[in-house]
Design a protein around this motif. Structure first.
Motif, PDB file in Angstrom:
ATOM      1  N   ASP A  57       0.818  -1.209   0.000  1.00 47.00           N
ATOM      2  CA  ASP A  57       0.000   0.000   0.000  1.00 47.00           C
ATOM      3  C   ASP A  57       0.856   1.265   0.000  1.00 47.00           C
ATOM      4  N   TYR A  58       0.360   2.294  -0.663  1.00 44.34           N
ATOM      5  CA  TYR A  58       1.043   3.584  -0.698  1.00 44.34           C
ATOM      6  C   TYR A  58       0.598   4.512   0.427  1.00 44.34           C
ATOM      7  N   ASP A  59      -0.444   4.137   1.159  1.00 42.88           N
ATOM      8  CA  ASP A  59      -0.894   4.914   2.320  1.00 42.88           C
ATOM      9  C   ASP A  59      -1.552   3.962   3.315  1.00 42.88           C
ATOM     10  N   PRO A  60      -0.763   3.114   3.983  1.00 48.38           N
ATOM     11  CA  PRO A  60      -1.346   2.118   4.892  1.00 48.38           C
ATOM     12  C   PRO A  60      -2.216   2.692   6.004  1.00 48.38           C
ATOM     13  N   PRO A  61      -1.846   3.788   6.655  1.00 41.05           N
ATOM     14  CA  PRO A  61      -2.733   4.313   7.704  1.00 41.05           C
ATOM     15  C   PRO A  61      -4.108   4.705   7.163  1.00 41.05           C
TER      16      PRO A  61
END
Length: 323
Positions: free
Chosen positions: A182-186
């Motif tokens: 993922d490029y933005d896990p949060p």
């Protein structure tokens, strides 16, 4: 498909996904050992919180070329000659193991809604539909919805957190080896939290950095899977990111449904091939032979911390903790 090595302008610098710090120490430089595409990719460890991640990373528009039909989760080949029965049994066992794992935490049935994020070829969703009669939904940025077993599955093509699924829709959301891509896990974890029913479950399986095969193989560790893997989670960082997203940990497992033997086999092969790529057509026979030889060891795989980890979560209620 052969592509040229990525140019410097195709990369972007990123800060730590967990704490936001830009200060980091070099960890390892990796290659695309799986397909042999050119390029060298750097991983660092955050000086603030200890999360390891790829930095710089390929920009989103340029990473897509590494998810072509050679990518292992997107391969459509089903005919492996005399080994086809072994291949089909292994693939079905993988999906059965996933189904067995999630069944420990909730009871699925015809009224259940299941979402698989990063569903790839969608065989787990097909298993969910046939075994439990559940409503199955998948999202991936590569569209494989035309595969025959995807009939009756609701499919969305694109980024998970950009999809309008509505709030509190799903009883179960799964991420089988997705979050490390993922490029933005949060943001993804927060989106999953908001789409879960209050008594729903989120099941996340990822490679485990603090494991035996990482120590064996280092720059050839299959869990690096450069450049597709953007984040390398150890136990501490995975749990920290999950809890920071407003999720409560139901249970942490030092194993997963994915067979750790693949990491033992592929890591040894990557060491020998040194970035030339793994020819799966040639590797399938040695793969199954090696699996048979190591069976006594693999019977203990859940105790050996070989490669995988799974965390089962639910929307936080203020009574967090790890079982």
């Amino acid at each position: 498909m052969m592509i040229a090595a990525p140019r410097p302008d195709m990369f972007e610098a990123v800060a730590c996904y967990l704490c936001g710090s830009a200060e980091a120490t070099a960890l390892v430089t990796a290659e695309d050992d799986l397909t042999g595409k050119p390029g060298r990719f750097s991983f660092v460890t955050c000086n603030g919180c200890g999360l390891s991640y790829q930095n710089p990373r390929l920009k989103l528009d340029h990473i897509r070329a590494y998810y072509d039909d050679e990518y292992i989760a997107h391969r459509k080949k089903t005919d492996w000659g005399v080994l086809t029965p072994f291949y089909r049994r292994a693939m079905d066992k993988h999906d059965r193991d996933k189904a067995a794992l999630v069944s420990r935490y909730l009871t699925l049935g015809p009224h259940s809604a299941v979402l698989d994020v990063g569903c790839g070829a969608g065989t787990f969703l097909a298993k969910v539909k046939t075994r439990f009669g559940a409503s199955a939904t998948g999202v991936d940025f590569k569209d494989l919805s035309g595969l025959p077993w995807m009939q009756g599955v609701e499919f969305r093509c694109g980024l998970f957190y950009e999809q309008d699924f509505g709030a509190r829709r799903f009883d179960l959301i799964t991420m089988w080896h997705f979050l490390e891509h993922d490029y933005d896990p949060p943001r993804t974890l927060r989106a999953a939290r908001d789409r879960l029913k209050q008594d729903g479950r989120l099941v996340i399986e990822v490679p485990r950095l603090d494991c035996a095969t990482w120590r064996f193989y280092r720059e050839r560790w299959p869990g690096l899977q450069a450049p597709q893997h953007t984040v390398l989670f150890d136990r501490k960082s995975l749990l920290a990111m999950v809890e920071r997203a407003g999720l409560e940990v139901v249970e942490y497992l030092p194993y997963g449904a994915f067979p750790p033997y693949f990491y033992l086999f592929a890591g040894a092969a990557f060491k020998l091939l040194k970035g030339k790529g793994l020819n799966l057509d040639r590797a399938i026979l040695p793969y199954f032979l090696g699996q048979a030889l190591l069976l006594p060891v693999l019977l203990l795989e859940r105790r050996l911390n070989l490669a995988m980890q799974t965390v089962v979560c639910r929307p936080a209620t203020g009574k967090g903790g790890v079982r």
